[in-house]
Design a protein around this motif. Structure first.
Motif, PDB file in Angstrom:
ATOM      1  N   ARG A  93      -4.717  -5.540  -6.557  1.00  0.00           N
ATOM      2  CA  ARG A  93      -3.602  -5.489  -5.613  1.00  0.00           C
ATOM      3  C   ARG A  93      -4.075  -5.097  -4.217  1.00  0.00           C
ATOM      4  NH1 ARG A  93       2.016  -4.321  -6.576  1.00  0.00           N
ATOM      5  NH2 ARG A  93       1.703  -3.768  -8.735  1.00  0.00           N
ATOM      6  N   VAL A  94      -5.011  -4.139  -4.160  1.00  0.00           N
ATOM      7  CA  VAL A  94      -5.534  -3.688  -2.864  1.00  0.00           C
ATOM      8  C   VAL A  94      -6.345  -4.825  -2.233  1.00  0.00           C
ATOM      9  CG1 VAL A  94      -6.915  -1.950  -1.673  1.00  0.00           C
ATOM     10  CG2 VAL A  94      -5.617  -1.304  -3.715  1.00  0.00           C
ATOM     11  N   ALA A 123      -4.031  -7.625  -1.001  1.00  0.00           N
ATOM     12  CA  ALA A 123      -3.272  -7.216   0.198  1.00  0.00           C
ATOM     13  C   ALA A 123      -4.202  -7.168   1.414  1.00  0.00           C
ATOM     14  CB  ALA A 123      -2.604  -5.865  -0.032  1.00  0.00           C
ATOM     15  N   CYS A 136       3.969  -3.400   5.535  1.00  0.00           N
ATOM     16  CA  CYS A 136       4.199  -3.836   4.147  1.00  0.00           C
ATOM     17  C   CYS A 136       4.622  -2.646   3.297  1.00  0.00           C
ATOM     18  CB  CYS A 136       2.934  -4.458   3.558  1.00  0.00           C
ATOM     19  SG  CYS A 136       3.023  -4.743   1.770  1.00  0.00           S
ATOM     20  N   SER A 176       5.362  -2.322  -0.813  1.00  0.00           N
ATOM     21  CA  SER A 176       5.321  -3.135  -2.035  1.00  0.00           C
ATOM     22  C   SER A 176       6.731  -3.261  -2.615  1.00  0.00           C
ATOM     23  CB  SER A 176       4.391  -2.489  -3.060  1.00  0.00           C
ATOM     24  OG  SER A 176       4.468  -3.199  -4.272  1.00  0.00           O
ATOM     25  N   TYR A 217       5.121   0.598  -7.765  1.00  0.00           N
ATOM     26  CA  TYR A 217       3.985   0.768  -6.846  1.00  0.00           C
ATOM     27  C   TYR A 217       4.507   1.292  -5.507  1.00  0.00           C
ATOM     28  CZ  TYR A 217      -0.693  -0.009  -5.075  1.00  0.00           C
ATOM     29  OH  TYR A 217      -1.957   0.182  -4.571  1.00  0.00           O
ATOM     30  N   THR A 244       2.695   2.498  -2.760  1.00  0.00           N
ATOM     31  CA  THR A 244       1.835   2.472  -1.570  1.00  0.00           C
ATOM     32  C   THR A 244       2.157   1.254  -0.712  1.00  0.00           C
ATOM     33  OG1 THR A 244       0.059   3.637  -2.717  1.00  0.00           O
ATOM     34  CG2 THR A 244      -0.574   2.401  -0.765  1.00  0.00           C
ATOM     35  N   TYR A 301       1.432  -0.318   3.625  1.00  0.00           N
ATOM     36  CA  TYR A 301       0.431  -0.225   4.692  1.00  0.00           C
ATOM     37  C   TYR A 301       0.981  -0.719   6.020  1.00  0.00           C
ATOM     38  CZ  TYR A 301      -0.402  -5.278   3.960  1.00  0.00           C
ATOM     39  OH  TYR A 301      -0.253  -6.646   3.852  1.00  0.00           O
ATOM     40  N   TYR A 307      -6.539  -1.706   8.452  1.00  0.00           N
ATOM     41  CA  TYR A 307      -5.594  -1.695   7.320  1.00  0.00           C
ATOM     42  C   TYR A 307      -5.396  -0.240   6.920  1.00  0.00           C
ATOM     43  CZ  TYR A 307      -4.126  -2.883   2.468  1.00  0.00           C
ATOM     44  OH  TYR A 307      -3.472  -3.016   1.273  1.00  0.00           O
ATOM     45  N   ARG A 363      -3.506   2.383   4.730  1.00  0.00           N
ATOM     46  CA  ARG A 363      -2.668   2.523   3.539  1.00  0.00           C
ATOM     47  C   ARG A 363      -1.786   3.757   3.640  1.00  0.00           C
ATOM     48  NH1 ARG A 363      -5.370   3.544  -1.007  1.00  0.00           N
ATOM     49  NH2 ARG A 363      -4.048   2.249  -2.309  1.00  0.00           N
TER      50      ARG A 363
HETATM   51  C1  PML Z   1       1.906  -5.535  -3.304  1.00  0.00           C
HETATM   52  O1  PML Z   1       1.031  -6.143  -3.882  1.00  0.00           O
HETATM   53  O2  PML Z   1       2.959  -5.254  -3.861  1.00  0.00           O
HETATM   54  C2  PML Z   1       1.644  -5.050  -1.903  1.00  0.00           C
HETATM   55  C3  PML Z   1       0.668  -3.961  -2.019  1.00  0.00           C
HETATM   56  C4  PML Z   1       0.444  -3.240  -0.711  1.00  0.00           C
HETATM   57  C5  PML Z   1      -0.474  -2.060  -0.802  1.00  0.00           C
HETATM   58  C6  PML Z   1      -1.783  -2.278  -1.498  1.00  0.00           C
HETATM   59  C7  PML Z   1      -2.684  -1.056  -1.362  1.00  0.00           C
HETATM   60  O3  PML Z   1      -2.564  -0.150  -2.204  1.00  0.00           O
HETATM   61  O4  PML Z   1      -3.485  -0.984  -0.428  1.00  0.00           O
END
Ligand code: PML
Length: 269
Positions: A154-155, A158, A176, A178, A183, A185, A187, A195, A197
């Motif tokens: 996911r990181v 993104a 952003c 999520s 989730y 987190t 950014y 970037y 977070r």
């Molecule tokens: C998502 O996939 O839902 C967006 C994720 C954004 C943050 C990802 C991260 O932890 O850096």
């Protein structure tokens, strides 16, 4: 890859691959969709298309993680980062309200001064698509992220998306949150800062979320949309992955930095 259960979106991902790597990539996407924290999909769609033009090769944004205490603190810090990237309070406030409603498949596209919106279809939004990362950069990124305990697809996804967006001409910043209820987190990304977070930007269980792109030059909206949706871009090099840092420490570190150079390295050969 798009996976859904009923009408609910479970997961989606894409990449740009050499022909010989397409099969393994599709298998990996199926595995990801079937093991998603939102549960098993009842429909999984895979699509493959030939990339018709030479991808632009860019460098990934540098990664930082801010220390945050909870949603209010994380959003206050996001607003400070947006403001330092040239986004007005009015435009940032509008983006937070759009993301609070959730439900957009693509991103909202706002001008950074007034928050005026430019998506041709506001329900769909603008999709950042046609993006990927080279095998070498993926290996280096995995290593750099695992040293900070954040090596997660996911990181990586993104960061690739945010790096393509930040390399767009005329982009000031991206916000952003999520839309995955599990989730929390999000950014802020910008060509100026990288970037950044923001853990705990929403409460666990909340369905809100999405993306907003802030545009510096409203006249360039059409070109920007075609770059985001149609221009193939590959991350070919990574930038440093930093530690968890306070907002104060982050701004102090950036005071000493020269502005980042042009991010497009070369056309792929
Ligand atoms: C998502 O996939 O839902 C967006 C994720 C954004 C943050 C990802 C991260 O932890 O850096």
């Amino acid at each position: 890859m798009r996976a859904q259960r009923g009408r609910a979106h479970i997961s989606g991902a894409e990449g740009i691959f050499e022909e010989k790597d397409v099969g393994p990539a599709l298998l990996a996407y199926i595995g990801r969709a079937m093991r998603h924290s939102k549960g098993k999909p009842d429909a999984l769609r895979l699509g493959v298309e030939l990339v018709q033009s030479q991808p632009l090769i860019i460098r990934a944004l540098p990664v930082w993680t801010l220390r945050t205490r909870g949603p209010a603190d994380a959003r206050r810090k996001a607003a400070r980062l947006l403001s330092s990237s040239g986004v007005s309070g009015k435009a940032a406030g509008k983006a937070f309200r759009i993301l609070a409603n959730g439900g957009m498949r693509g991103a909202a596209l706002l001008d950074r001064a007034e928050g005026k919106r430019f998506e041709p279809d506001k329900k769909r939004g603008v999709r950042a698509s046609m993006l990927g990362i080279s095998k070498g950069a993926m290996r280096s990124l995995g290593l750099a992220l695992s040293q900070k305990n954040m090596d997660h697809p996911r990181v990586k996804d993104a960061l690739v998306l945010a790096s393509k967006v930040a390399a767009a001409p005329g982009i000031a910043a991206e916000l952003c949150i999520s839309d995955d209820p599990d989730y929390t987190t999000g950014y802020v990304a910008s060509p100026a800062f990288g970037y950044i977070r923001l853990p705990r930007i929403k409460k666990k269980g909340s369905p809100e979320g999405g993306r907003a792109f802030f545009l510096g030059d409203a006249a360039a909206a059409g070109d920007l949309i075609s770059y985001l949706e149609e221009t193939p871009v590959i991350v070919g090099k990574i930038s440093p992955v930093g530690d968890i840092i306070t907002l104060h420490g982050f701004f102090q570190a950036h005071d000493h930095r020269k502005p980042r150079g042009k991010k497009i390295l070369r056309k792929k050969d």
